[in-house]
Enzyme design. Structure first.
Site, short mmCIF file in Angstrom:
data_model
loop_
_atom_site.label_atom_id
_atom_site.label_comp_id
_atom_site.label_asym_id
_atom_site.label_seq_id
_atom_site.Cartn_x
_atom_site.Cartn_y
_atom_site.Cartn_z
N ASP A 92 4.79 2.32 12.81
CA ASP A 92 4.41 1.62 11.34
C ASP A 92 5.58 0.48 10.53
OD1 ASP A 92 1.94 2.91 11.13
OD2 ASP A 92 2.74 4.28 10.76
N SER A 147 -0.81 1.93 14.74
CA SER A 147 0.73 1.98 15.62
C SER A 147 0.12 1.93 17.06
CB SER A 147 1.70 2.64 14.82
OG SER A 147 0.50 3.54 14.44
N HIS A 148 -0.71 2.86 17.58
CA HIS A 148 -0.88 3.69 18.84
C HIS A 148 -1.61 3.13 19.98
CE1 HIS A 148 2.20 6.84 16.80
NE2 HIS A 148 2.05 6.53 17.68
#
Length: 337
Positions: free
Chosen positions: A188, A47-48
């Site tokens: 997410d 997610s990053h």
């Protein structure tokens, strides 16, 4: 199983730089962003990781970031370093403040880095690790967009409001945690939507305030804090410390500024650095810390970030894993697509 590519850091760096430069960022900004997203992908923080390149491009296209911004140091006082990001992306602003913050912490024992008016999209642990690598203890706080309902409420009033902390360890990976005060990270939600997977229970409510595991319904309603009133209180603290205290926007103001563009949040950030050698006997501090870590691990418990460090080791051996579909989506944004 997701079709994965395994790529070298150099290949990912080349792709990221081509995309970001093509969309108007200079070498310094593109490089700082690239370092952050590759670190996330390397450590299997999907997610990053490089997924955030899509966020950066969307934010640029929406006109919600100053692509010509040049982060600059402004007058601080005492143990405070101030960086004015001028509504540019945050990674370069942090890099510009890192050396002055380190100098203050080593001279006075404690230093505070205040970054104002930055567009922030990344995890906080890369910033924390930059400080633990210098032997400093670190704490970072930042708001986001107001996507999260407070405990007992059902309307967004708080951000996902992450908190990150790091403790350096001699000859070992640092002790680092980095978590959102929401029950799940905002990124997410998008990854669940893209994969067609429901959210875990307890992550959010729909527009009517009813519990939901549908990512789209939660996006239209509100996310929830972790731990009920405890997460809600911590999230409120982040709003106060990294918003009101430093004279920057709350998450609600960031969302108002966004005006439906769905760009990355714009706000401030507060980073504190502590030098153990100035606070007391550094060797004694480290010994006590290792006693604590041993007491945790000896009973089979896991320290935070151990999963990330294991993924980092795999990436060194096998290359950095990237979902093929995501890689192709990013590649389509490059000038030679």
């Amino acid at each position: 199983m997701t079709d994965m590519l395994h790529l070298s850091p150099e290949a990912l760096e080349s792709l990221s730089m081509r995309v970001l430069r093509h969309h108007g960022l200079d070498e310094a900004h593109a490089g700082a962003i690239t370092r952050v997203v590759i670190a996330g992908q390397r450590d299997d923080c999907q997610s990053h990781g490089v997924y955030r390149i899509l966020d950066c491009v969307r934010t640029i296209r929406a006109g919600k970031v100053n692509t010509a911004a040049q982060p600059r140091l402004v007058d601080g006082a005492g143990s405070i370093v101030r960086v004015e990001a001028d509504f540019g992306f945050a990674p370069l602003a942090f890099e510009r403040g890192l050396d002055p913050l380190t100098h203050l912490a080593r001279r006075q024992g404690i230093g505070a880095l205040v970054i104002r008016h930055c567009v922030h999209f990344s995890a906080l642990w890369p910033e924390i690790e930059a400080l633990t690598e210098r032997g400093l203890v670190a704490l970072a706080l930042t708001p986001s967009h107001a996507w999260v309902a407070p405990a007992g409420g059902r309307r967004p009033a708080l951000g996902t409001n992450p908190i990150a902390f790091g403790w350096p360890r001699s000859g070992r990976d640092p002790y680092v945690f980095d978590f959102a005060t929401s029950a799940i990270a905002r990124g997410d939600l998008e990854l669940h939507r893209r994969s067609g997977q429901p959210l875990p229970t307890g992550c959010g409510v729909d527009a009517e305030g009813r519990p939901s595991t549908d990512p789209l319904a939660v996006m239209a309603g509100a996310m929830l804090t972790f731990g009920g009133h405890k997460g809600s209180a911590l999230s409120t603290m982040v709003e106060l410390m990294a918003g009101a205290l430093i004279g920057d926007w709350l998450s609600s103001e960031s969302l108002d500024h966004d005006a439906g563009a769905k760009a990355s949040p714009c706000h401030g950030e507060l980073i504190l650095a502590f030098d153990p050698a100035v606070f007391g006997d550094s060797a004694e501090s480290q010994a006590r810390a290792e006693t604590l870590f041993e007491a945790i691990e000896s009973q089979g418990a896991r320290l935070p970030s151990q999963r990330r460090y294991a993924a980092r080791a795999r990436s060194r051996e096998q290359g950095i894993a990237v979902p093929r579909a995501l890689y192709q989506e990013i590649q389509a944004l490059a000038p030679d697509a």
